[in-house]
Design an enzyme around this catalytic site. Structure first.
Site, mmCIF file in Angstrom:
data_model
loop_
_atom_site.group_PDB
_atom_site.id
_atom_site.type_symbol
_atom_site.label_atom_id
_atom_site.label_comp_id
_atom_site.label_asym_id
_atom_site.label_seq_id
_atom_site.Cartn_x
_atom_site.Cartn_y
_atom_site.Cartn_z
ATOM 1 C CG HIS A 98 -4.141 7.205 15.268
ATOM 2 N ND1 HIS A 98 -4.594 8.085 16.216
ATOM 3 C CD2 HIS A 98 -4.967 7.414 14.223
ATOM 4 C CE1 HIS A 98 -5.770 8.630 15.846
ATOM 5 N NE2 HIS A 98 -5.790 8.174 14.700
ATOM 6 C CG HIS A 261 -13.311 8.214 8.979
ATOM 7 N ND1 HIS A 261 -13.547 9.484 9.039
ATOM 8 C CD2 HIS A 261 -12.214 7.750 9.622
ATOM 9 C CE1 HIS A 261 -12.452 9.879 9.649
ATOM 10 N NE2 HIS A 261 -11.746 9.014 10.131
#
Length: 732
Positions: A98, A261
């Site tokens: 992020h 993920h």
């Protein structure tokens, strides 16, 4: 309270009666030109001092020792924020992702190169919920290494170490990211006035430029689907658009999603209404932490973050093929998390495919997928790529390693800026490689000789200046791309850009190439001059000649050492993003835009790292040098063209001229003599803003004064030299 004393836009009245309180100028006049963004990150806000050089401090760092400390931190679970599965890896991967993932190709802004996740608005974006905890966990390491390790580098390195500590082999790491000390005011994050607003689309889902994320406060896409609609195919379209705007192709996108993920989990076990305010809105006693949850303990298995709940794989703290294995092994059923978010659960899941509870390994719980995850299977393009990675684990690992490296280094510019022992040797096309200097550089005497040859070639001053400007001014301080090094102005796509006037450009380049070839052919040793150097030198020679015509004997600084890149070293699609939509310095706009030309001038100046005085003196000088697009007369306020005078400012400030618009859009103007009514000049908004805006007029008055000619020439040469060398990281 009278209506006159209220803000005409917000209706607010003056607030706290303290310095800095009350109504700001922008409250009263919200359309003010954002000049402040040209003066960000000055030494006045930087506690490190003007003499501090991070590059030199980083060289003292024991990178191996830092990584050892980070590996130890991964499993050093803290009671105040315990680690899921006893390992902070997933949290730090998300933090690094992020940090870097705000980058967008259109203007090069965003990304992890400045440590901006520490400041508003990013530190309080909904998508960054609880990453404040990740940074607090890193504080002891930052505290230990101090000025040798920036926050920006530490956050990315922590992501790398998280991956490595869970069994993944990364592609490498380059340090060198320099921290900022205040929020970035130049980045347009969107016009929405509430979190997760999505007023950034038009038509059938045309995303506003330069944005990449789909909603205010998200890094990429809504994991529940477009606007919360759980449609994996529609999500695939959003993902493709968003990741492409962040410099990722389809294969890189699948690798990043599937690789990232593989680790960690989502948190949405309780009522989202019990989550407290974000860090910027939290009470002072929280000391910069936000999102304090009133659900249970608010941590561990009672953590609330995104509202989604669960891990993607049965083993969330080890690198394996679990993500793609689960994606293809099961059919998926739409459900809702305990917090009410749309997600998907596997049908008839086998016992061995359950995940451990994050804080109680004796319990087994189902995994989940988001709508965005299912796009990796159901999208007609992503699906086959995912299947190929599933069937070829080595390809997948290599693709993820490379995509992660690109994600975390894309905004750093050329590889020459990377620091440390883990910089990969391989040159990558997205790094915009230029050849190393492999020849002896020209001397001062030869520089003077080449200047004379250029001026004797018959190439006019405006064309020499324009070509050098066009080459150098592609630079973006945001992601350190562009600039004159490489001479890519002679290559696709730059040689075809309208703003570069291709026919004129080819004529100039042809003459400069002849001068280069003749000079290089005369050398008996290994000495050569590159076309990249000659393009800049031609501009410098022209500026000197224009100054001489104005009565000033000046030498424009010139440092050889640029080399010429090849077309094979140039990613045409990637470089297309550098094409100027508008260049106020050349009085050019590709078409009419929703923002004003003067706002686009400020935007471009900020990308060129110019201050308001530098921008002002450059515009004034370039106008009288005659480099306007297609030789437009707009703003050429002089009777002595191609002469470096301060005439632009003198005539702009002359009260004997009255200006009136000559277009319905109020974007072109005619100046007439107030007494005779005779036309004197024509101008664009970019020209007249230097007389209209109070702050720019104040600067223009300096250069328009009777005693300012020498200062004007000096300041113009200094600003010109700055732009010509913005990409010369070897000189800094």
């Amino acid at each position: 309270m009278s209506e006159q004393s209220k803000c005409p836009v917000t209706g607010r009245t003056a607030g706290h009666p303290v310095a800095g309180g009350g109504m700001s100028n922008r409250d009263w006049w919200p359309n003010q030109l954002p000049l402040d963004m040209l003066h960000q990150h000055s030494s006045l806000v930087n506690p490190m001092g003007e003499a501090f050089r991070y590059k030199e401090e980083f060289k003292k760092l024991d990178l191996g020792a830092v990584k050892k400390d980070l590996y130890a931190l991964m499993t050093d679970s803290q009671e105040w924020w315990p680690a899921d599965y006893g390992h902070y890896g997933g949290l730090f991967i998300r933090m690094a992702w992020h940090s870097a993932g705000t980058y967008r190709t259109s203007d090069g802004r965003g990304g992890g190169g400045t440590g901006n996740q520490r400041f508003a608005p990013l530190n309080s974006w909904p998508d960054n919920a609880n990453l404040d905890k990740a940074r607090r966990l890193l504080w002891p390491i930052k505290q230990k290494y101090g000025k040798m390790l920036s926050w920006a580098d530490l956050m990315i390195l922590a992501g790398n170490c998280a991956l490595e500590s869970m069994g993944f082999r990364t592609f490498g790491f380059g340090g060198g990211r320099v921290d900022i000390w205040e929020p970035e005011e130049d980045i347009y994050w969107g016009k929405e006035v509430e979190w997760l607003g999505s007023n950034r689309y038009s038509g059938e889902r045309d995303l506003e430029n330069p944005l990449a994320a789909v909603q205010m406060g998200l890094i990429y896409v809504n994991p529940e689907g477009p606007d919360g609609n759980p449609d994996p195919v529609a999500a695939g379209r959003d993902i493709r658009e968003t990741f492409a705007r962040m410099a990722m192709n389809d294969e890189e996108t699948v690798a990043l999603v599937a690789g990232g993920h593989t680790f960690g989990k989502c948190h949405g076990v309780g009522d989202p209404n019990l989550i407290g305010p974000e860090p910027e809105a939290a009470p002072i006693e929280e000391q910069g932490l936000g999102w304090k949850s009133g659900y249970g303990s608010g941590k561990g298995d009672e953590t609330m973050t995104s509202g989604l709940e669960g891990a993607w794989t049965p083993d969330p703290i080890h690198w394996d093929m679990g993500y793609l294995g689960m994606l293809f092994k099961y059919e998926w059923e739409l459900t809702k998390s305990p917090a009410g978010a749309w997600q998907w659960k596997p049908k008839d899941v086998a016992e061995e495919d359950l995940a451990p509870a994050a804080h109680d390994p004796s319990k087994r719980v189902p995994t989940m997928m988001t709508t965005a995850d299912l796009a990796m299977r159901m999208d007609p393009i992503y699906g086959p790529i995912s299947r190929r990675y599933y069937e070829h684990p080595d390809q997948f690992a290599d693709a993820f390693a490379r995509a992660w490296f690109k994600l975390t280094h894309r905004d750093m510019g050329p590889k020459s800026r990377y620091l440390g022992a883990e910089v990969p040797a391989e040159d990558l096309i997205w790094q915009d490689p230029v050849p190393a200097v492999d020849h002896e550089l020209i001397t001062e005497g030869e520089i003077a000789e080449l200047k004379m040859r250029i001026l004797a070639s018959g190439l006019p001053i405006p064309e020499l200046v324009s070509t050098a400007w066009a080459s150098a001014s592609t630079f973006r301080g945001s992601d350190k791309r562009g600039g004159a090094n490489g001479a890519r102005i002679r290559l696709a796509p730059q040689k075809e850009w309208e703003v570069n006037q291709p026919e004129q450009l080819q004529r100039v380049l042809h003459e400069l190439e002849k001068i280069r070839d003749t000079f290089n052919g005369e050398q008996s040793g290994g000495k050569r001059v590159s076309l990249a150097d000659l393009i800049v030198l031609g501009g410098c020679a022209a500026v000197e000649e224009a100054a001489r015509r104005a009565g000033h004997d000046v030498t424009v600084p010139f440092a050889p050492g640029r080399t010429d890149a090849s077309q094979a070293e140039t990613d045409v699609e990637s470089f297309a993003a550098l094409e100027p939509l508008a260049d106020g310095f050349r009085n050019y706009a590709k078409r009419k835009y929703s923002v004003t030309p003067e706002e686009m001038l400020i935007d471009r100046s900020q990308l060129l790292t110019l201050t308001a005085p530098e921008m002002t003196v450059l515009v004034g000088g370039l106008r009288v040098l005659g480099i306007n697009f297609r030789q437009s007369p707009h703003g050429v306020f002089t009777r002595h063209p191609e002469t470096l005078t301060n005439d632009f400012f003198v005539n702009l400030l002359d009260m004997g001229t009255e200006w009136k618009p000559v277009s319905h859009e109020h974007d072109t103007f005619e100046g007439r003599d107030r007494k005779t009514g005779e036309p004197s000049w024509s101008a664009t908004r970019v020209d007249l803003i230097f007389g209209s805006n109070a702050r720019l007029r104040a600067i223009a008055e300096v250069y328009g004064s009777d005693d300012a000619q020498e200062k004007f020439v000096h300041d113009f040469v200094a600003a010109w030299d700055k732009v010509m060398n913005l990409d010369r990281f070897d000189l800094s």
